[in-house]
Write a protein that holds these residues in place. Structure first.
Motif, PDB file in Angstrom:
ATOM      1  N   ASN A   1       1.086  -6.370   2.084  1.00  0.00           N
ATOM      2  CA  ASN A   1      -0.863  -5.467   1.296  1.00  0.00           C
ATOM      3  C   ASN A   1      -1.622  -5.177   2.784  1.00  0.00           C
ATOM      4  O   ASN A   1      -3.136  -5.386   2.513  1.00  0.00           O
ATOM      5  CB  ASN A   1      -1.527  -7.258   1.917  1.00  0.00           C
ATOM      6  CG  ASN A   1      -0.919  -8.332   0.492  1.00  0.00           C
ATOM      7  OD1 ASN A   1      -0.132  -7.914  -0.267  1.00  0.00           O
ATOM      8  ND2 ASN A   1      -1.137  -9.508   0.642  1.00  0.00           N
TER       9      ASN A   1
ATOM     10  N   LYS B   1       7.774   1.166  -0.022  1.00  0.00           N
ATOM     11  CA  LYS B   1       7.466   0.605  -0.176  1.00  0.00           C
ATOM     12  C   LYS B   1       6.917  -0.290  -2.044  1.00  0.00           C
ATOM     13  O   LYS B   1       7.910   0.063  -2.941  1.00  0.00           O
ATOM     14  CB  LYS B   1       5.381   1.121  -0.727  1.00  0.00           C
ATOM     15  CG  LYS B   1       4.589   0.593  -0.955  1.00  0.00           C
ATOM     16  CD  LYS B   1       3.289   1.282  -0.524  1.00  0.00           C
ATOM     17  CE  LYS B   1       1.826   0.678  -0.718  1.00  0.00           C
ATOM     18  NZ  LYS B   1       0.832   1.010  -0.612  1.00  0.00           N
TER      19      LYS B   1
ATOM     20  N   GLU C   1       5.596  -2.769  -5.014  1.00  0.00           N
ATOM     21  CA  GLU C   1       4.177  -3.047  -5.235  1.00  0.00           C
ATOM     22  C   GLU C   1       4.276  -4.253  -5.954  1.00  0.00           C
ATOM     23  O   GLU C   1       5.014  -4.428  -7.483  1.00  0.00           O
ATOM     24  CB  GLU C   1       3.176  -1.889  -5.681  1.00  0.00           C
ATOM     25  CG  GLU C   1       2.667  -1.314  -4.797  1.00  0.00           C
ATOM     26  CD  GLU C   1       1.267  -0.421  -5.264  1.00  0.00           C
ATOM     27  OE1 GLU C   1       1.438  -0.498  -6.541  1.00  0.00           O
ATOM     28  OE2 GLU C   1       1.460   0.809  -4.525  1.00  0.00           O
TER      29      GLU C   1
ATOM     30  N   SER D   1       0.181  -7.926  -2.792  1.00  0.00           N
ATOM     31  CA  SER D   1      -0.149  -7.052  -3.813  1.00  0.00           C
ATOM     32  C   SER D   1       1.138  -5.754  -3.533  1.00  0.00           C
ATOM     33  O   SER D   1       1.416  -4.602  -4.101  1.00  0.00           O
ATOM     34  CB  SER D   1      -1.257  -5.971  -3.078  1.00  0.00           C
ATOM     35  OG  SER D   1      -1.556  -6.021  -2.229  1.00  0.00           O
ATOM     36  N   SER D   2       1.578  -5.589  -1.887  1.00  0.00           N
ATOM     37  CA  SER D   2       2.761  -4.996  -1.403  1.00  0.00           C
ATOM     38  C   SER D   2       3.343  -4.868  -0.138  1.00  0.00           C
ATOM     39  O   SER D   2       2.926  -6.281  -0.276  1.00  0.00           O
ATOM     40  CB  SER D   2       2.179  -3.419  -0.896  1.00  0.00           C
ATOM     41  OG  SER D   2       1.209  -4.052  -0.070  1.00  0.00           O
TER      42      SER D   2
END
Length: 542
Positions: free
Chosen positions: A254, A317, A319, A309-310
């Motif tokens: 996140n 990355k 998400e 969220s990530s």
């Protein structure tokens, strides 16, 4: 069906017995049986009371052993109980006299598929459909083969057809929910699970609670937009620590400033975060429901779902990442979480135990591991032409584990093992350990096991003389002996063990998830020597 039973030999032995049985039958027979008893048995089967159904079908057969409807009903009830050997045998007895009985072939295929013999199951399912092209059990069986071998669109088409042919069979609807969820069709998955709850027998309230919690989670996911969005660098190479034969990677959650310690875990379909870390990050549950069965301790833990969220791994990355939140029991080697297959399956992934690097690359068009390798800086280079590299097909269980076929010296039958970078050492099932051929492998050493459901002490061990994945083998591999039935209840097809870090650490392993294979390259003697570490009397099996 015992895990050491060769399915083809089983078939021959079963049919020899059947031929003797058939030889003493009258030339003609009636399939009447006791209609009332059979009707009661079928009613119990539909109600999910499989124990009563088995008892009544056997009662009908005692009165008329030629009642093939009762025998096939018994086979189906035994299949529901996962009594695979008996389910197969009763269907085989029908085939011996009625070789054109499509239902019997479909039942035989279902039993051997659940035991892990894919080749024979496909043969039986295709035979059934050649005799009766609308045999729903065979249609669903081939769809599940597609599911395990990662052909999800074909699987969904097959399961939808099976449901259309037999809309009252709840298992087909449940399988559709699993396949739709894996294919990220969350609304269809939630709808399928709701339909399952509406038509399935109310015999297992804990399972129904798990499914209701899953429905709530899927409904939540359906409102979040696209999941597992791959938004970072095209390629990323990160170094990992080597702890207890497991790759330990620094991960950013996140967008936080702190880096967290996550184990790369191909033995988990979804990523997992510890309840302690979740509290530290103020990560709240988004759904929960029921108890999951797992290895260790009391054998159960509460299912709690979270949402990130990530997740950042070096420059990579992802998400919108669903996670499980649960307690971690290993206080000696604390970690914050486990990176599951659902994250790394978005990449072409190479785990090099020699260099201690994890390489992640976004797939581009038809580009796959056959055309892509990595240098240390993450740029592509030509495929390593070392002839020791081999490519192997992999399957995925219903519960999201990677599974490969292995051979153990001294055991004739090929075995299905979970390929688990998140397990410290390898494991064999209690059923496999109970075989006469395996008894000489048992050693006096005991170990402690940290599982998802708690801690188990004084776990027996074996030293496998030689274990091979494809043509690559390791000698004298230590393995814990564990009850894998909690895993097999949800795996879909039997797993006889786990290939853990003490085997995998001797290779560079490349994963091509969309194409359903791994590439295995042995480390050089120098790298392997660097990797070697003494066995310790503790093992983590998430």
């Amino acid at each position: 069906m015992n895990s050491n039973t060769n399915a083809r030999r089983l078939r021959i032995v079963s049919l020899i017995g059947v031929m003797i049985w058939v030889a003493i039958l009258p030339a003609s027979y009636a399939a009447a049986g006791d209609d009332k008893v059979r009707t009661r048995a079928e009613r119990a089967l539909r109600a999910g009371d499989y124990e009563t159904a088995v008892k009544l079908f056997r009662e009908a057969l005692e009165k008329d052993s030629q009642d093939f409807s009762a025998r096939l009903g018994l086979s189906f009830a035994l299949l529901k109980q996962r009594n695979l050997q008996d389910a197969y045998d009763h269907a085989a007895r029908v085939v011996a006299t009625e070789p054109l009985n499509a239902r019997a072939h479909a039942l035989m295929g279902s039993a051997v598929l659940a035991s892990g013999d894919f080749r024979m199951s496909v043969e039986e399912f295709r035979t059934a459909l050649s005799l009766k092209d609308d045999e729903a059990l065979a249609v669903a069986g081939l769809a599940m083969v597609d599911f395990y071998e990662n052909r999800l669109n074909t699987c969904l088409t097959g399961l939808r057809r099976a449901i259309a042919l037999d809309p009252k069979e709840a298992d087909y609807v449940f399988s559709l929910g699993q396949a739709a969820a894996r294919n990220e069709r969350y609304k269809e998955a939630a709808d399928a699970y709701e339909r399952f709850l509406a038509i399935a027998p109310r015999t297992d309230e804990d399972r129904r609670a798990r499914i209701q919690g899953l429905i709530d989670f899927l409904r939540y996911l359906g409102k979040q937009g696209s999941l597992y969005m791959n938004t970072g660098a095209n390629r990323s190479v990160v170094h990992f620590e080597f702890q207890d034969s497991r790759p330990m990677i620094l991960v950013r959650i996140n967008g936080s400033a702190d880096l967290l310690r996550f184990v790369l875990d191909t033995g988990s379909g979804m990523s997992v975060i510890s309840d302690e870390t979740a509290r530290r990050l103020n990560l709240r549950p988004v759904a929960r429901g029921g108890q999951a069965r797992a290895v260790g301790g009391g054998g159960r833990f509460e299912i709690v779902y979270g949402y990130l969220s990530s997740m950042e791994i070096g420059g990579a990355k992802v998400e919108n990442v669903p996670v499980y939140i649960r307690r971690f029991y290993d206080d000696h080697n604390p970690v914050d979480g486990f990176i599951g297959l659902s994250v790394i399956s978005k990449f072409l992934t190479i785990v090099d135990y020699g260099d201690q690097t994890l390489s992640l690359a976004k797939p581009r068009g038809s580009e796959g591991l056959m055309t892509l390798n990595f240098k240390k800086d993450g740029t592509p280079e030509a495929e390593n032409r070392n002839t020791a590299a081999i490519q192997l097909p992999i399957r995925t269980t219903s519960s999201g584990f990677l599974s490969g076929e292995v051979r153990i010296e001294g055991i004739d039958q090929q075995q299905n093992f979970i390929i688990d970078t998140g397990a410290s050492v390898s494991v064999i099932s209690e059923k496999l350990a109970a075989l006469e051929e395996t008894q000489s492998f048992v050693k006096p050493t005991r170990m402690r096991v940290f599982g998802a459901a708690g801690i188990t002490d004084n776990v027996k061990m074996v030293t496998l003389p030689r274990i091979a994945l494809g043509t690559h083998a390791r000698e004298r591999v230590d393995a814990a002996i564990l009850d894998l039935e909690p895993i097999n209840e949800t795996a879909g097809f039997n797993q006889s063990g786990i290939l853990g870090g003490n085997f995998l650490r001797h290779f560079s392993i490349a994963f091509d998830f969309p194409r359903g294979f791994i590439r295995l390259l042995p480390l050089t003697s120098k790298s392997a020597e660097k990797e070697s570490a003494p066995n310790i009397p503790e093992v983590d099996v998430p």
